[in-house]
Write a protein that holds these residues in place. Structure first.
Motif, PDB file in Angstrom:
ATOM      1  N   ILE A 227     -58.285 120.237  27.525  1.00 15.61           N
ATOM      2  CA  ILE A 227     -59.429 119.313  27.487  1.00 15.61           C
ATOM      3  C   ILE A 227     -59.423 117.895  27.920  1.00 15.61           C
ATOM      4  N   THR A 228     -60.510 117.325  28.525  1.00 18.10           N
ATOM      5  CA  THR A 228     -60.671 115.991  28.783  1.00 18.10           C
ATOM      6  C   THR A 228     -61.654 115.355  27.762  1.00 18.10           C
ATOM      7  N   THR A 229     -61.464 114.038  27.332  1.00 14.84           N
ATOM      8  CA  THR A 229     -62.495 113.748  26.648  1.00 14.84           C
ATOM      9  C   THR A 229     -62.405 112.072  26.678  1.00 14.84           C
ATOM     10  N   THR A 230     -63.408 111.624  26.212  1.00 11.39           N
ATOM     11  CA  THR A 230     -63.306 110.109  25.992  1.00 11.39           C
ATOM     12  C   THR A 230     -62.215 109.417  25.246  1.00 11.39           C
ATOM     13  N   ARG A 231     -61.921 108.225  26.049  1.00 13.21           N
ATOM     14  CA  ARG A 231     -60.758 107.569  25.683  1.00 13.21           C
ATOM     15  C   ARG A 231     -61.063 106.382  24.737  1.00 13.21           C
ATOM     16  N   SER A 232     -62.425 106.078  24.749  1.00 12.30           N
ATOM     17  CA  SER A 232     -62.735 104.997  24.084  1.00 12.30           C
ATOM     18  C   SER A 232     -64.345 105.049  23.270  1.00 12.30           C
ATOM     19  N   HIS A 233     -64.745 106.223  23.154  1.00 13.06           N
ATOM     20  CA  HIS A 233     -66.095 106.403  22.460  1.00 13.06           C
ATOM     21  C   HIS A 233     -66.116 107.839  21.554  1.00 13.06           C
ATOM     22  N   SER A 234     -65.036 107.817  21.120  1.00 17.71           N
ATOM     23  CA  SER A 234     -65.077 108.937  20.238  1.00 17.71           C
ATOM     24  C   SER A 234     -65.917 109.062  19.022  1.00 17.71           C
ATOM     25  N   ASN A 235     -65.721 109.800  18.139  1.00 18.40           N
ATOM     26  CA  ASN A 235     -66.548 109.896  16.911  1.00 18.40           C
ATOM     27  C   ASN A 235     -66.212 111.103  16.109  1.00 18.40           C
ATOM     28  N   PRO A 236     -66.498 111.228  14.814  1.00 14.85           N
ATOM     29  CA  PRO A 236     -66.119 112.445  14.042  1.00 14.85           C
ATOM     30  C   PRO A 236     -66.545 113.594  14.271  1.00 14.85           C
ATOM     31  N   VAL A 237     -67.691 113.550  15.064  1.00 14.95           N
ATOM     32  CA  VAL A 237     -68.119 115.077  15.596  1.00 14.95           C
ATOM     33  C   VAL A 237     -67.388 115.474  16.639  1.00 14.95           C
ATOM     34  N   VAL A 238     -67.038 114.405  17.863  1.00  9.85           N
ATOM     35  CA  VAL A 238     -66.187 114.728  18.937  1.00  9.85           C
ATOM     36  C   VAL A 238     -64.886 115.285  17.994  1.00  9.85           C
ATOM     37  N   GLY A 254     -60.860 107.597  30.648  1.00  3.38           N
ATOM     38  CA  GLY A 254     -61.923 107.027  31.008  1.00  3.38           C
ATOM     39  C   GLY A 254     -62.745 107.483  32.225  1.00  3.38           C
ATOM     40  N   GLY A 255     -64.132 107.320  32.042  1.00  2.25           N
ATOM     41  CA  GLY A 255     -64.835 107.697  33.356  1.00  2.25           C
ATOM     42  C   GLY A 255     -65.031 109.148  33.490  1.00  2.25           C
ATOM     43  N   ALA A 256     -66.347 109.315  33.901  1.00  3.21           N
ATOM     44  CA  ALA A 256     -66.643 110.779  33.962  1.00  3.21           C
ATOM     45  C   ALA A 256     -66.098 111.496  35.171  1.00  3.21           C
ATOM     46  N   GLY A 257     -66.135 110.538  36.334  1.00  2.46           N
ATOM     47  CA  GLY A 257     -65.665 111.155  37.389  1.00  2.46           C
ATOM     48  C   GLY A 257     -63.882 111.287  37.372  1.00  2.46           C
ATOM     49  N   TYR A 258     -63.221 110.501  36.631  1.00  2.00           N
ATOM     50  CA  TYR A 258     -61.836 110.780  36.287  1.00  2.00           C
ATOM     51  C   TYR A 258     -61.465 112.016  35.569  1.00  2.00           C
ATOM     52  N   LYS A 259     -62.371 112.173  34.552  1.00  2.00           N
ATOM     53  CA  LYS A 259     -62.183 113.465  33.886  1.00  2.00           C
ATOM     54  C   LYS A 259     -62.225 114.742  34.805  1.00  2.00           C
TER      55      LYS A 259
END
Length: 264
Positions: A227-238, A254-259
């Protein structure tokens, strides 16, 4: 000259060439060291690279395809003056022109198309990379003190990571026909590869529905879940969702394109 080639193929070929030029603009802004960061909104920033790359992409595509609707990530750029001639791209990728257009896309007209542009996906990673390119420790520290993205924890982690997260930065161009996405381009300005024995920087990945993808060698899918996910904008739901997925590997980038690119 290429009038016999279906419009959607020509547009994709143009987008590949334009994305390459935009990537060079992104690197040029970085090398000059003056990022021109402005705040668009809460935790939403823009750099000179965002603005310049978008002007290059929009002006180049509009000149070749005047009836296209083009929507850019960075708004309010129309009044910033004339685009320099060096940014206007007339070239078209000849390898893309050889593609066999799917029957359902052969009669598409410019009025049917919307092009979506994110000129610099991963602005946070881009600016962090700029900080790490400051060779003088004092200059690096001064940039940190005025940097909108970086906490002390991130700053210390960046010191251990050479150039920060520049490889996460991408230039994105999406093409939709009658509100349905059909093609796209991901350009990675800082991707390092070797072509015919020479070191090259930058890579452009493309895809066209009904044809396939290009610009890279697809890897076979892993046997386990990645799984790829956000590096800097996570939260408890994620975080809870990640736990439920029970993946063998979680890549925080980071970045949607890189994911997308690291999963291909």
């Amino acid at each position: 000259m290429y009038g016999s080639v279906p419009l959607i193929v020509r547009l994709l070929a143009s987008s590949v060439s334009v994305a390459n030029r935009a990537g060079k603009i992104v690197r040029d802004v970085m090398s000059k060291g003056e990022l021109g960061i402005v705040e668009k909104g809460k935790d939403d920033y823009q750099t000179e690279a965002d603005r310049s790359a978008q002007r290059c992409i929009v002006a180049s595509l509009a000149a070749q395809y005047p009836n296209l609707k083009i929507i850019g990530e960075e708004d309010s750029l129309e009044d910033e003056g004339e685009v320099v001639s060096d940014w206007l791209v007339n070239e078209i990728d000849k390898e893309i022109l050889k593609l066999q257009c799917p029957p359902n896309l052969q009669e598409v007209k410019e009025e049917d198309i919307v092009v979506w542009v994110d000129p610099l996906d991963g602005t946070s990673e881009y600016t962090q990379g700029a900080l790490m390119l400051k060779r003088d420790p004092w200059e690096r520290w001064k940039m940190y003190l005025t940097h909108p993205f970086i906490s002390m924890k991130w700053y210390l982690s960046l010191l251990q990571n050479n150039y920060g997260f520049l490889e996460h930065v991408t230039v994105l161009i999406g093409i939709a026909v009658n509100e349905t996405p059909v093609a796209g381009v991901i350009h990675q300005p800082y991707y390092k590869n070797i072509v015919e024995g020479d070191k090259k920087i930058g890579r452009t990945i493309w895809g066209l529905h009904g044809v396939g993808v290009g610009g890279f060698t697809p890897a076979p899918p892993p046997e386990s879940i990645v799984i790829t996910t956000t590096r800097s904008h996570s939260n408890p739901v994620v975080e809870e969702a990640l736990k439920v997925m029970n993946a063998s590997k979680v890549l925080r980038v980071g970045g949607a394109g890189y994911k997308v690119s690291i999963l291909l």
